[in-house]
Write a protein that holds these residues in place. Sequence first.
Motif, short mmCIF file in Angstrom:
data_model
loop_
_atom_site.label_atom_id
_atom_site.label_comp_id
_atom_site.label_asym_id
_atom_site.label_seq_id
_atom_site.Cartn_x
_atom_site.Cartn_y
_atom_site.Cartn_z
N CYS A 1 -5.78 0.77 5.64
CA CYS A 1 -6.17 2.18 5.59
C CYS A 1 -7.39 2.42 4.68
O CYS A 1 -7.85 3.55 4.56
CB CYS A 1 -4.99 3.06 5.18
N CYS B 1 0.84 -1.19 0.00
CA CYS B 1 0.00 0.00 0.00
C CYS B 1 0.88 1.25 0.00
O CYS B 1 1.70 1.43 0.90
CB CYS B 1 -0.91 0.00 1.23
N CYS C 1 -6.59 -1.34 0.20
CA CYS C 1 -5.84 -1.71 1.39
C CYS C 1 -6.83 -2.02 2.52
O CYS C 1 -7.72 -1.22 2.81
CB CYS C 1 -4.93 -0.56 1.79
N CYS D 1 -0.10 3.58 3.45
CA CYS D 1 0.31 3.24 4.82
C CYS D 1 1.51 2.31 4.84
O CYS D 1 2.06 2.02 5.90
CB CYS D 1 -0.86 2.64 5.60
ZN LIG Z 1 -2.90 1.21 3.39
#
Ligand SMILES: [Zn+2]
Length: 318
Positions: free
Chosen positions: A63, A31, A60, A34
Motif C-alpha cells: 500500500c 502493515c 509497505c 493493509c
Molecule cells: Zn500496507
Amino acid sequence: MNLNSIAQQFSDPNAAREFLESQRWPEGAICPFCGLIGAAYKLRAKPTSKTPVRPGVWKCSNCRKQFTVTVVTIFEDSHIPLNTWLMAIHLLCSSKKGMSAHQLHRMLGVTYKSAWFMVHRIRYAMRQSDLFAKLGGTVEIDETYIGGKQRRKGQPGRIDKSAGVAPFSGKQAVVSLVQRDGSVQSHHVQRVTAANLKPIIEATIHPDAHIMTDTGTVLKSALMGRKHHQVDHFRDEFVRYENGLTITTNTVEGFFALLKRGINGVYHHVGQQHLHRYLSEFDFRYNTRRITDGERTTKLIRQVHGKRLMYKQVRFSG
Ligand SMILES: [Zn+2]
C-alpha cells in the motif's frame, strides 16, 4: 527478563524498539494499514540524501504507506521513550498488588502526569480479548464492594445483599466469575441485580458449567436452570462436601482479598470511572499467575497491538 536485564538490554529507545519489533512481528513487519505481513522494508536514507531517515520507519511495498512498530498501539503518540515504557510494563506485571502512578513517577523519573497515562494505557492493554474462551468446569461467582466512604458509626457491618444495591454511598459493586484452577473475569456493575448479571453470565460461562455461589446471592433468577450449588455463609459454612462435590466460594473470595489489598493498600482511591481498568489489571495478573514475571511482561508486550487509548478516552484526574 527482570528489571535489571530490561535496564541493561534496552538502555536506549532504539534497542527497545527492535525488541518490540521482534515480539510483535515474529514473521516480518505487519502493515497496520493493509494488514500484509512481511511485505514492508525498512526505510534507509539514500546515499545522496542529506536528510536522515527517522529510525524504525518501515514502508509497505503493497500500500506504499509508512509506519513504525508503535502505530495503533498503546505507545502511539507518546513522547515517553520506549525503554521507559518497557520498564513500566515490567513493574506493573511483576507487582502482585499493582503499582501506583505516584510510585512509577518516582521510580522512572517521569512526571506524575506521564506516569498516570502510562499505567492507564498499560491496564488497557491488559484487558481481556473479546475472543476469550468461556469459563467452564466449576465456576464460582461472588460480589464485593470497593472504595467509597467509610461506614458511618452505628451502621451495620454486613452488606444487605438481598437489597441488590451497594448500601454505602460511593461504594462500587464488583462481580467476579472464577473458574476453579482457571481464569477470572471481573465486572464493575452499577447494581448487583439478576437483570444486570444475566447477560454477563450468558457471555462468560459455558452452559454446562457448574456454578457455585453463597446463599446471599441475587443470582438465582439469573441462572436460568444452570447447575448451581450454594454455600451458606450466614450459617458460617464455608466449605461443604456433597456427592463428591466441593461446594465453596473460597477461590473467588481469595481473588477478592488480593484485589482489595491492592486497591486499598496501593491505590487508596480509585475513581469509579477507572475501576474497570484496575479490574483488567488484577484479572490479567491472576490469569497469568502460573508464568514468571518476565513471561508475563513479554505476553503483555505482544498484546499491545490494536490497543490504542486516546488521551480523551482517559480523562486525567490524578
Ligand atoms: Zn500496507
